[in-house]
Design a protein around this motif. Structure first.
Motif, mmCIF file in Angstrom:
data_model
loop_
_atom_site.group_PDB
_atom_site.id
_atom_site.type_symbol
_atom_site.label_atom_id
_atom_site.label_comp_id
_atom_site.label_asym_id
_atom_site.label_seq_id
_atom_site.Cartn_x
_atom_site.Cartn_y
_atom_site.Cartn_z
ATOM 1 N N LYS A 74 19.019 -11.792 17.658
ATOM 2 C CA LYS A 74 17.748 -11.759 16.921
ATOM 3 C C LYS A 74 17.657 -12.959 15.977
ATOM 4 C CE LYS A 74 16.975 -6.762 17.017
ATOM 5 N NZ LYS A 74 16.916 -5.520 16.197
ATOM 6 N N ILE A 75 18.762 -13.316 15.341
ATOM 7 C CA ILE A 75 18.767 -14.468 14.436
ATOM 8 C C ILE A 75 18.511 -15.750 15.229
ATOM 9 C CG2 ILE A 75 20.116 -15.824 12.759
ATOM 10 C CD1 ILE A 75 19.277 -12.982 11.798
ATOM 11 N N ARG A 76 19.161 -15.891 16.380
ATOM 12 C CA ARG A 76 18.941 -17.065 17.234
ATOM 13 C C ARG A 76 17.462 -17.188 17.612
ATOM 14 N NH1 ARG A 76 24.093 -15.847 19.789
ATOM 15 N NH2 ARG A 76 23.015 -14.578 21.327
ATOM 16 N N THR A 77 16.855 -16.061 17.977
ATOM 17 C CA THR A 77 15.442 -16.067 18.361
ATOM 18 C C THR A 77 14.558 -16.454 17.179
ATOM 19 O OG1 THR A 77 15.831 -14.393 20.054
ATOM 20 C CG2 THR A 77 13.568 -14.648 19.286
ATOM 21 N N LEU A 78 14.809 -15.872 16.011
ATOM 22 C CA LEU A 78 14.021 -16.171 14.814
ATOM 23 C C LEU A 78 14.162 -17.636 14.409
ATOM 24 C CD1 LEU A 78 14.879 -12.983 12.748
ATOM 25 C CD2 LEU A 78 12.585 -13.620 13.514
ATOM 26 N N LEU A 79 15.355 -18.170 14.518
ATOM 27 C CA LEU A 79 15.652 -19.535 14.091
ATOM 28 C C LEU A 79 15.247 -20.565 15.136
ATOM 29 C CD1 LEU A 79 17.031 -21.092 11.757
ATOM 30 C CD2 LEU A 79 19.165 -20.896 13.037
#
Length: 156
Positions: A74-79
């Motif tokens: 989720k962090i990878r997607t958001l970033l």
């Protein structure tokens, strides 16, 4: 519990201003569980700081509930780029604080900050105050504003 006089805690106190008090415990608050035990609050009320390093070298701070695991996808997607857990050396270099005492504010360099939306459920949160035995109490909205965080679903 007493007001902290450690230089790192004083730096956090200065960033927070007089509306908040960084307190120090005789016992460790290094882990979320240790912090909850020392404070006498629920583990879910601990706003733990987890630092990642992006593929391009950016510091990415995720503030999550003490009961949550961070979903790195989720962090990878958001970033919009890959991330990895930061080494203790990178944590110190990027924030100026040691692992176990990284606060959500007062970093030596800017970080991209994500705040777990699930922390909204608690009227009072506790975050690290710059040392492995210093913490401060804060509300969700105040934490989001002071840390410059993007509020998102970051838990697994």
């Amino acid at each position: 519990m007493r007001a902290s006089s450690h230089p790192n805690a004083l730096r956090v106190q200065e960033a927070l201003g007089p509306s908040f008090i960084v307190v120090e415990f005789a016992e460790s608050t290094h882990t979320a569980q240790e912090a909850a035990d020392a404070i006498g609050c629920s583990l879910a009320q601990i706003a733990k700081s987890i630092l990642f390093r992006s593929q391009t070298g950016k510091a990415v701070l995720v503030i999550a509930s003490g009961v949550s695991k961070v979903d790195e996808k989720k962090i990878r997607t958001l970033l919009g780029e890959k991330i990895e857990r930061a080494s203790p050396e990178f944590v110190k270099e990027a924030t100026g604080f040691e692992v176990g005492g990284v606060p959500p504010v007062a970093h030596v360099s800017s970080c991209v900050v994500f705040l777990d939306e699930n922390l909204k459920a608690y009227p009072t949160l506790w975050a690290a105050g710059g040392t492995p035995n210093a913490v401060f109490e804060i509300g969700f909205g105040q934490l989001a504003e002071m840390s410059g965080a993007i509020v998102a679903d970051v838990k697994r």
